[in-house]
Design an enzyme around this catalytic site. Structure first.
Site, PDB file in Angstrom:
ATOM      1  N   LYS A  70      24.962  41.358  43.650  1.00 24.01           N
ATOM      2  CA  LYS A  70      25.004  40.666  44.931  1.00 24.01           C
ATOM      3  C   LYS A  70      26.005  41.398  45.822  1.00 24.01           C
ATOM      4  CE  LYS A  70      26.677  38.031  47.472  1.00 24.01           C
ATOM      5  NZ  LYS A  70      27.064  38.391  48.864  1.00 24.01           N
ATOM      6  N   GLU A  83      38.607  41.438  40.034  1.00 26.70           N
ATOM      7  CA  GLU A  83      39.451  42.368  40.811  1.00 26.70           C
ATOM      8  C   GLU A  83      39.660  41.712  42.163  1.00 26.70           C
ATOM      9  OE1 GLU A  83      39.362  45.599  37.903  1.00 26.70           O
ATOM     10  OE2 GLU A  83      40.669  44.869  39.485  1.00 26.70           O
ATOM     11  N   CYS A  90      42.167  47.302  48.969  1.00 20.80           N
ATOM     12  CA  CYS A  90      42.934  46.316  48.193  1.00 20.80           C
ATOM     13  C   CYS A  90      44.240  46.904  47.689  1.00 20.80           C
ATOM     14  CB  CYS A  90      42.106  45.839  47.017  1.00 20.80           C
ATOM     15  SG  CYS A  90      41.725  47.184  45.897  1.00 20.80           S
ATOM     16  N   GLU A 138      48.000  38.368  52.121  1.00 23.44           N
ATOM     17  CA  GLU A 138      47.186  39.563  52.323  1.00 23.44           C
ATOM     18  C   GLU A 138      46.529  39.502  53.703  1.00 23.44           C
ATOM     19  OE1 GLU A 138      43.278  40.001  50.315  1.00 23.44           O
ATOM     20  OE2 GLU A 138      44.079  41.902  49.641  1.00 23.44           O
TER      21      GLU A 138
END
Ligand SMILES: NC(=O)c1ccc[n+]([C@@H]2O[C@H](COP(=O)([O-])OP(=O)(O)OC[C@H]3O[C@@H](n4cnc5c(N)ncnc54)[C@H](O)[C@@H]3O)[C@@H](O)[C@H]2O)c1
Ligand SMILES: O=C/C=C/C=C(\O)C(=O)O
Length: 484
Positions: A176, A252, A286, A388
Site C-alpha cells: 500500500k 520504522e 526521517c 518532528e
C-alpha cells in the site's frame, strides 16, 4: 489524464472510485489514482496467498536470487521512467532522485539476494542419555503474506527496502504505497511481469489509511505480518490492528534527530554534512537533523556559515540541474511545516534565515513551496525542539560540555539517528555508544551499508531491517532436532 491502477495477481486493475494526485510543483491534478476497495484488497491478499503455494514456492533460493537480480536490472533498464515518475509524484530534484531514490530502489533487491544466498543457519550437536546423541539445525521458511505500508518521502527506496527482503525470503506482498506517491510502486508491477515473477507475488493496492486500503490491508486476517514506515501515531494504529491475530510488525517511524558538533571537528565537513542532513529532500527525511548542538567556541561561526550556505541552495524545478530544494509533498504538509514556522516565532526563536514561502512566480504559485529555515534562541522545552516537523528547518543551540550535549540530544521521545562531528576518536566512540538511537553517524551522515541493522529506538521504531537482520522478520525460523 494519467491513470494509476492497482496491480493484483499480475494485472492492472481499475477501481470504481479514484482520487486525484496533485503536483507538488503546481498543485494541479496530474493523475487519477484508482482506490482499491475492500473486495480488491481481499483479491490481492488471496492472490498473494495462492502464490505462496504456486511456482514461487517451488523456486530454489538460487532461482529466487536470480529473479531479484533481474528485478534490480529491470529497474535500472527503465531508470528514466522510474526517475520521471518519482519526480512527478514528489517534486524532488532529479539530481537527488537519480543518485539516491532510484539507485537504492534497485540496490535493495541485490543486497537481499546476496544475504539469502550466503547466510548460514545454526547447527548444534547434543549428547543424549543413550549415548547416541542428536543434532539440531535451524531452518527458515517464508513468514507468508506480508502487508507493506509505505510513506511518501522516499517512495521507491522505502518500498523496496521491504519488498526486497520479503521476496528474497520467499514471501509474497500486498503493498500500500502512500496516496501521495503511487507511481513507482505501480510501475514496478511491469518489471515484475517482465522478469517473470509469478502473478500474486507482488500486489499493489492504492488508497488512504482509515476506511481505505491501508486499514483494509493491516486489518486483513489473511495478512501474516505487517511492515510499516510512517508517522509514529499511524504506527500505533497499525500495531493495534496487527494485535488481532498476534501478527508480527516491523515499524520504522518518526524521528527528531540531533547533530552534535564539537569545537574540534572538521568544520567544513560538519557544515557540509549538516547542510545535507537538515535540508536535503526539503527536510523530508526521517534520518534528517532538526536539532543541531554546537560547542560554544564555534557556535557563531557555525550558524553564520550554515546560513550562508543554505541561502545559496536553489529552490526550483526537478529538471533544473542546479535545483537543491524542491517543494514539500503537498499543501497539507506545507501547512503543517508552516504552522511550526509560526510556533517557533511565538516561542521566541530568532529566525536566522527563511521562515516563509518563496515567490516561485504565478505558474508555480499553487505548489507546496517553502523556504529553508534556521532558528536559534529557543529553550530545550520548545515544541520545535521536541516534535518532528519533517521540513527544511533546524534549530541550532550552543553547548559547553560532552555530558550536557549527550543529555540534551537523548532527551526526546524519538531515537532514530544522530550525527557526531569531532576529531577526537575516543570521544566519537564514547558519545556514539551513549546515544539512545538506532544509528549514530560519526563525521558523516546517511552513509548506508545495507548489511547493517537499521531501525529506531524509543518511538522511532520496532525491529531492525538490513542485512541478515531482515531475516528475523521476513522468515519463520524453526529448529529441527534429529535423534541419531
Ligand atoms: N524510520 C524510518 O525509516 C522512516 C522513513 C521514512 C519516513 N518515516 C516517517 O514517516 C512520516 C512521513 O511519512 P507519511 O506522512 O507518509 O506517514 P503516515 O504515517 O502519514 O503514512 C504512512 C503510510 O501509512 C498509511 N496509513 C495512514 N493511516 C493508516 C492507517 N490507519 N492504517 C493503515 N495505513 C495507514 C498512509 O496511507 C501511508 O501509506 C514521518 O514521520 C517520517 O519520520 C520514517
Ligand atoms: O526517510 C527515511 C529514510 C530511510 C532510509 C532507509 O530506510 C535506508 O537508507 O535504508
Amino acid at each position: 489524464m494519467k491513470e494509476i491502477k492497482n496491480f493484483i495477481n499480475g494485472e492492472y486493475v481499475a477501481s470504481s472510485r479514484t482520487f486525484d494526485k496533485h503536483s507538488p510543483l503546481t498543485g494541479e491534478v496530474i493523475a487519477k489514482v484508482h482506490e482499491a476497495d475492500r473486495a480488491q484488497v481481499d483479491a490481492a491478499v488471496a492472490a498473494a496467498r495462492a502464490a505462496l503455494t504456486g511456482p514461487w514456492s517451488r523456486m530454489s533460493v538460487a532461482e529466487r536470487v536470480e529473479k531479484l537480480y533481474a528485478l534490480a536490472d529491470g529497474i535500472n533498464r527503465r531508470f528514466e521512467e522510474f526517475l520521471a515518475a518519482e519526480c512527478a509524484d514528489t517534486g524532488k530534484p532529479r539530481s537527488l532522485a537519480s543518485h539516491i531514490d532510484i539507485p537504492r530502489g534497485a540496490a535493495n533487491f541485490k543486497i537481499f539476494a546476496d544475504v539469502v544466498k550466503n547466510v548460514p543457519t545454526e547447527f548444534f550437536e547434543m549428547n543424549t542419555p543413550d549415548g547416541r546423541g542428536a543434532i539440531n539445525y535451524g531452518y527458515r521458511t517464508p513468514v507468508g503474506v506480508v502487508g507493506v505500508v509505505c510513506p511518501w518521502n522516499l517512495p521507491l527506496l522505502l518500498m523496496t527496502w521491504k519488498v526486497g527482503p520479503a521476496l528474497a525470503c520467499g514471501d509474497t506482498v500486498v503493498v500500500k504505497p502512500s496516496e501521495e506517491t503511487p507511481q513507482t510502486a505501480a510501475l514496478l508491477g511491469e518489471v515484475m511481469n517482465e522478469v517473470g515473477i509469478p502473478p500474486g507475488v507482488y500486489n499493489v493496492v492504492h488508497g488512504f489509511g482509515p476506511d481505505s486500503a491501508g486499514e483494509f490491508v493491516t486489518t486483513h486476517p489473511g495478512v501474516d505480518a505487517i511492515t510499516f514506515t510512517g508517522e509514529t501515531r499511524t504506527g500505533e494504529v497499525i500495531m493495534k490492528a496487527a494485535a488481532r491475530g498476534a501478527r508480527p510488525v516491523s515499524m520504522e517511524m518518526g524521528g527528531k534527530n540531533a547533530a552534535l558538533v564539537f569545537a574540534d571537528c572538521d568544520f567544513d565537513a560538519a557544515i557540509e554534512g549538516t547542510l545535507r542532513s537538515a535540508f536535503v529532500n526539503s527536510g523530508q527525511v526521517c534520518l534528517g537533523t532538526e536539532r543541531v548542538y554546537v560547542e560554544r567556541p564555534i557556535f557563531d561561526r557555525f550558524v553564520a556559515e550554515l546560513k550562508h550556505q543554505v541561502e545559496g541552495w536553489k529552490i526550483g524545478l526537478p529538471e533544473d540541474a542546479d535545483t537543491k530544494l524542491g517543494p514539500l509533498i503537498s499543501k497539507e504538509h506545507q501547512n503543517k511545516v508552516l504552522s511550526y514556522y509560526k510556533i517557533a516565532v511565538e516561542e521566541g526563536a530568532t529566525v536566522v534565515t527563511g521562515g516563509g514561502v518563496p515567490d516561485m512566480g504565478t505558474r508555480y504559485a499553487g505548489g507546496s513551496w517553502i523556504q529553508p529555515t534556521i532558528w536559534t534562541g529557543l529553550s530545550d522545552n520548545a515544541r520545535v525542539l521536541r516534535e518532528e516537523i519533517f521540513g527544511p528547518c533546524c534549530h541550532i543551540m550552543p553547548f559547553d560540555s560532552e555530558e550536557e550535549v549527550v543529555a540534551k540530544a537523548n532527551d526526546n521521545v524519538y531515537g532514530l539517528a544522530c550525527a557526531i562531528w569531532t576529531r577526537d576518536v575516543a570521544r566519537a566512540h564514547r558519545v556514539a555508544q551513549r546515544m539512545n538511537v538506532g544509528t549514530s553517524w560519526v563525521n558523516s551522515w546517511f552513509l548506508r551499508d545495507l548489511r547493517t541493522p537499521f531501525g529506531g529506538a524509543k518511538q522511532s521504531g520496532i525491529g531492525r531491517e538490513g542485512g541478515v537482520h531482515s531475516l528475523e522478520f521476513y522468515t519463520e525460523l524453526k529448529n529441527v532436532c534429529i535423534k541419531l
